[in-house]
Enzyme design. Structure first.
Site, short mmCIF file in Angstrom:
data_model
loop_
_atom_site.label_atom_id
_atom_site.label_comp_id
_atom_site.label_asym_id
_atom_site.label_seq_id
_atom_site.Cartn_x
_atom_site.Cartn_y
_atom_site.Cartn_z
N CYS A 142 3.31 3.78 8.40
CA CYS A 142 4.39 4.33 9.22
C CYS A 142 5.60 3.40 9.30
O CYS A 142 5.46 2.18 9.24
CB CYS A 142 3.90 4.55 10.65
SG CYS A 142 2.44 5.53 10.76
N ARG A 168 6.77 2.26 1.89
CA ARG A 168 5.60 1.85 2.65
C ARG A 168 4.48 2.88 2.58
O ARG A 168 3.34 2.56 2.92
CB ARG A 168 5.99 1.62 4.12
CG ARG A 168 7.01 0.52 4.31
CD ARG A 168 7.49 0.49 5.75
NE ARG A 168 6.40 0.19 6.65
CZ ARG A 168 6.03 -1.01 7.04
NH1 ARG A 168 6.69 -2.05 6.60
NH2 ARG A 168 5.04 -1.19 7.86
N TRP A 219 2.29 8.02 8.48
CA TRP A 219 1.13 7.99 7.58
C TRP A 219 -0.04 8.40 8.45
O TRP A 219 -0.43 7.66 9.36
CB TRP A 219 0.96 6.58 7.02
CG TRP A 219 -0.07 6.44 5.94
CD1 TRP A 219 0.11 6.65 4.61
CD2 TRP A 219 -1.44 6.02 6.12
NE1 TRP A 219 -1.06 6.39 3.95
CE2 TRP A 219 -2.03 6.02 4.83
CE3 TRP A 219 -2.22 5.68 7.22
CZ2 TRP A 219 -3.35 5.65 4.63
CZ3 TRP A 219 -3.54 5.33 7.01
CH2 TRP A 219 -4.10 5.31 5.72
N ASN A 260 4.19 3.34 15.58
CA ASN A 260 3.32 2.83 14.51
C ASN A 260 2.10 2.21 15.17
O ASN A 260 2.25 1.49 16.17
CB ASN A 260 4.02 1.74 13.69
CG ASN A 260 5.19 2.26 12.90
OD1 ASN A 260 5.43 3.46 12.88
ND2 ASN A 260 5.91 1.36 12.26
N GLY A 261 0.92 2.41 14.61
CA GLY A 261 -0.28 1.82 15.20
C GLY A 261 -1.22 2.92 15.67
O GLY A 261 -1.07 4.08 15.31
N GLU A 276 -8.55 -6.67 -10.70
CA GLU A 276 -7.17 -6.34 -10.36
C GLU A 276 -6.58 -5.33 -11.36
O GLU A 276 -5.86 -4.41 -10.96
CB GLU A 276 -6.33 -7.64 -10.32
CG GLU A 276 -4.85 -7.47 -10.10
CD GLU A 276 -4.44 -6.80 -8.80
OE1 GLU A 276 -5.30 -6.60 -7.91
OE2 GLU A 276 -3.26 -6.44 -8.68
N LYS A 322 -5.14 -1.73 -10.24
CA LYS A 322 -3.79 -1.25 -10.57
C LYS A 322 -3.85 0.14 -11.17
O LYS A 322 -3.10 1.01 -10.80
CB LYS A 322 -3.09 -2.18 -11.58
CG LYS A 322 -2.58 -3.50 -11.07
CD LYS A 322 -1.39 -3.43 -10.15
CE LYS A 322 -1.77 -3.21 -8.73
NZ LYS A 322 -2.14 -4.20 -7.84
N GLU A 336 -4.93 2.82 -8.54
CA GLU A 336 -3.92 3.01 -7.49
C GLU A 336 -2.81 3.95 -7.92
O GLU A 336 -2.40 4.81 -7.16
CB GLU A 336 -3.25 1.66 -7.16
CG GLU A 336 -3.99 0.79 -6.18
CD GLU A 336 -3.24 -0.50 -5.92
OE1 GLU A 336 -3.12 -0.88 -4.76
OE2 GLU A 336 -2.75 -1.16 -6.88
N HIS A 346 -26.31 -4.32 -16.34
CA HIS A 346 -27.11 -3.93 -15.17
C HIS A 346 -26.60 -2.65 -14.53
O HIS A 346 -26.66 -2.49 -13.32
CB HIS A 346 -27.13 -5.09 -14.17
CG HIS A 346 -27.68 -6.34 -14.75
ND1 HIS A 346 -29.01 -6.51 -15.05
CD2 HIS A 346 -27.06 -7.47 -15.17
CE1 HIS A 346 -29.20 -7.70 -15.59
NE2 HIS A 346 -28.03 -8.30 -15.68
N LYS A 378 1.97 0.55 1.65
CA LYS A 378 2.30 -0.81 1.21
C LYS A 378 1.72 -1.83 2.18
O LYS A 378 1.20 -2.85 1.79
CB LYS A 378 3.82 -0.95 1.12
CG LYS A 378 4.31 -2.31 0.66
CD LYS A 378 3.99 -2.52 -0.80
CE LYS A 378 4.29 -3.91 -1.28
NZ LYS A 378 3.51 -4.22 -2.51
C1 G6P Z 1 -2.38 -2.38 0.78
C2 G6P Z 1 -1.49 -2.42 -0.45
C3 G6P Z 1 -2.08 -3.36 -1.48
C4 G6P Z 1 -2.28 -4.74 -0.86
C5 G6P Z 1 -3.14 -4.68 0.40
C6 G6P Z 1 -3.12 -6.00 1.14
O1 G6P Z 1 -3.58 -1.77 0.47
O2 G6P Z 1 -1.36 -1.12 -1.00
O3 G6P Z 1 -1.19 -3.47 -2.58
O4 G6P Z 1 -2.88 -5.58 -1.80
O5 G6P Z 1 -2.62 -3.70 1.30
O6 G6P Z 1 -1.82 -6.23 1.58
P1 G6P Z 1 -1.23 -7.64 1.97
O7 G6P Z 1 0.18 -7.34 2.40
O8 G6P Z 1 -2.07 -8.15 3.10
O9 G6P Z 1 -1.30 -8.51 0.78
#
Ligand code: G6P
Length: 608
Positions: free
Chosen positions: A2, A27, A74, A100-101, A481, A485, A488, A504, A603
């Site tokens: 949000c 975001r 969100w 927000n929250g 990672e 990616k 996501e 395994h 984000k």
């Molecule tokens: C969200 C984002 C990720 C990020 C994670 C942790 O899920 O989409 O890209 O890695 O939060 O965020 P931070 O700001 O704590 O690194």
């Protein structure tokens, strides 16, 4: 997640709010809305979907208002519908709230308010705030908000507007960021500076349990318990072009290509080639304290957690200090053991991730020294830690983290160098590490030049539904990672695995339809990885290898090879992740996905 933006001043407010909302799009959100104060009273519009939907609802309507608030939601409580979008309005249609929250006790509060005659029209937790403020409003919006907040449990960053007290916005924060932007005859509020950066760089970050009343001429801050607070105005160092695309089709691609620059920024002024060590004064630890560290815990989520895993390999290998990497969301509800000599690092790009923040506070409560590895200056984690290291990656707008990840690894390599040089690492080896660190940005540039080759591979495989990523040693977290990616942003199912663990379980999935990305770097575990490739080939898997420049042998074994320059084993993740970022990006583009704002993702995850 949000986002909030608000304005009070002399300019027409709607264009300012809409522009601010667009800056917050990155975001992640699923509905949006605005509330403004016109002469005839409070007007509001809200809509599920993209901001463009809200924009088309506003088209053709004339607004004269110069005070207003806006929100991107969100969904947490209640589906992303028009009705559940913010702002939320009281029964009389006079008070508007954006939030927000999460209000955890909203059910109980709703029941009490309903008994008093309040009519609820949404499934959200936030709506209770509008009704609570209405319930306690006796002419003073600040006091009504204060009373309402004293009854609320949970987290909030809120902005409140009332027809009865025009030309002011009341804001408050507890666990969700809020910033006030100071201008000439105008003031702004936002949950994220990027929403207001176009208008002002002078900002005040509210601290937890603070609230403020903001008018066009000034703002006054108190704690929620009504103790006056002196505002601390800070100047934002980010510029507007840093939060714009600069000619790239997507923020993610821009950020991938910024990495040579951001990595230079991460090491700038921090290398000491004479002593073969790193300078990290922000840690705020004395030499003796650093020497007595006997255990390190990394707390993080998502991509930052993967960076922590790489840090674990680096620190254990070089400094010989045991490291644990914890999902912050798990750590906060365990009974973690913190002993003397344990140092906790919270790793977070945004510095606002709710789980990381809570885990870090739990560690503090148990007596740990908690340090931060953050990108956003002035963020909650940066402020709540005893010290730390900024990664200086600049604003990261693409939801899928790229440049922040490599800068986190760079900073972790500096921490590992510093700790290692206080222990067993020789001066000569320290100097060698520094030499290689200095060469990394240029080598990243070389790795980026392989974009066309990566694109060709993406063209061949973008219609596949499953991918496996394998790596060993320090490149195992890179496999995790790379898979993250891909899933996501392209919504392809992808799993990262330690190459040997494949036997395994995942090996059952291998056939000619399963592309496997293997990190086959010429490092200490190279031969082992080759054996894993043989196992894959025997099952007709299509292998895409990320290999070290000059390795001709590998090209005979696999279908595709992307080469990266040679560096020290411990620094290879900084290079091996580059083709994987590009691969995910091009696959997502070819599949027509919204690269910068993938569905359901946010984000900065400011709720649990
Ligand atoms: C969200 C984002 C990720 C990020 C994670 C942790 O899920 O989409 O890209 O890695 O939060 O965020 P931070 O700001 O704590 O690194």
């Amino acid at each position: 997640m949000c986002g909030i933006v608000g304005y009070v001043g002399k300019q027409k407010v709607v264009p300012i709010l809409m522009e601010g909302l667009k800056r917050l799009e990155y975001r992640g959100y699923d509905s949006a809305g605005i509330a403004v104060l016109e002469n005839k009273g409070l007007l509001f519009e809200k809509a599920a979907g993209k901001i463009s939907v809200l924009e088309s609802m506003l088209n053709g309507k004339k607004f004269e208002a110069t005070t207003g608030i806006a929100h991107t939601r969100w969904a947490t409580h209640g589906e992303p519908t028009n009705q559940n979008a913010h702002p939320h309005i009281d029964c009389k249609g006079e008070i508007a709230v954006v939030h927000n929250g999460i209000i955890e006790n909203f059910d109980a509060l709703k029941e009490v308010l309903a008994r008093k005659g309040h009519k609820f029209t949404t499934q959200t937790d936030t709506e209770v705030l509008a009704h609570l403020i209405e319930e306690y409003f006796e002419g003073d919006l600040v006091e009504a908000t204060r009373t309402a907040l004293s009854l609320v449990e949970g987290t909030y960053g809120i902005a409140v507007l009332s027809k009865k007290t025009p030309h002011q916005i009341v804001v408050a924060r507890h666990g969700s960021p809020l910033v006030i932007g100071s201008g000439e005859d105008e003031n702004f509020v936002a949950s994220d500076v990027s929403a207001i950066l176009k208008h002002t760089k002078q900002v005040v970050y509210l601290k937890d349990n603070e609230m403020a009343v903001v008018t066009s001429q000034d703002f006054s801050i108190t704690t929620i318990d009504n103790i006056q607070v002196t505002p601390h105005i800070q100047e934002i160092s980010w510029s507007l072009d840093m939060i714009e695309k600069g000619g790239y089709p997507h923020f993610m691609l821009k950020e991938i290509f910024e990495q040579p620059l951001t990595l230079r920024d991460a090491i700038r002024g921090r290398l000491n080639p004479i002593d073969g060590t790193a300078r990290l004064s922000g840690l705020n630890l004395q030499y003796e304290q650093l020497q007595h560290i006997n255990r390190i815990i990394f707390l993080a989520c998502g991509t930052s957690w993967h960076a922590g895993l790489i840090g674990e390999y680096m620190i254990e290998e070089n400094a010989g200090i045991p490291v644990e990497v914890e999902y912050a969301s798990e750590f906060r509800y365990r009974s973690p053991i913190i002993q003397e000599g344990t140092i906790v690092f919270a790793i977070s790009q945004s510095g606002e991730t709710a789980d990381t923040l809570a885990a870090m506070r739990e560690a503090k409560r148990k007596g740990a020294t908690v340090l931060g590895i953050c990108n956003v200056v002035g963020s909650s984690i940066a402020r709540d830690t005893d010290g730390g290291v900024y990664i200086h990656a600049g604003p990261e707008i693409g939801v899928a983290s790229t440049k922040a990840f490599t800068s986190q690894i760079m900073v972790l390599s500096l921490i590992s160098l510093l700790l290692a040089r206080m222990r067993n690492m020789s001066l000569e080896r320290g100097r060698e590490v520094i030499k290689h660190l200095q060469e990394i940005p240029e080598k990243v540039e070389m790795a980026l030049k392989k974009e066309d080759e990566v694109k060709k591979i993406a063209q061949l495989y973008h219609k596949k539904n499953n991918f496996l990523y394998l790596g060993r040693g320090i490149n195992f977290p890179v496999a995790l990672e790379g898979a993250l990616k891909l899933k996501e942003i392209s919504y392809i199912h992808a799993e990262g695995y330690p190459a040997a663990e494949m036997k395994h379980g995942p090996i059952a999935l291998i056939d000619e339809n399963m592309p496997v990305v293997v990190l086959a770097i010429k490092d200490a575990v190279y031969d082992k990885v080759l054996s894993n490739i043989e196992e894959l080939k025997a099952r007709r898997a299509r292998v895409i290898a990320i290999a070290t420049e000059g390795d001709c042998e590998i090209s005979k074994k696999v279908e595709h090879v992307i080469y990266i320059p040679k560096t020290l084993d411990m620094l290879t993740p900084l290079l091996s992740i580059i083709p994987l970022q590009l691969l995910a990006y091009h696959m997502a583009v070819l599949r027509g996905c919204n690269v910068d704002q993938p569905r359901n993702l946010a984000k900065s995850v400011t709720v649990e």
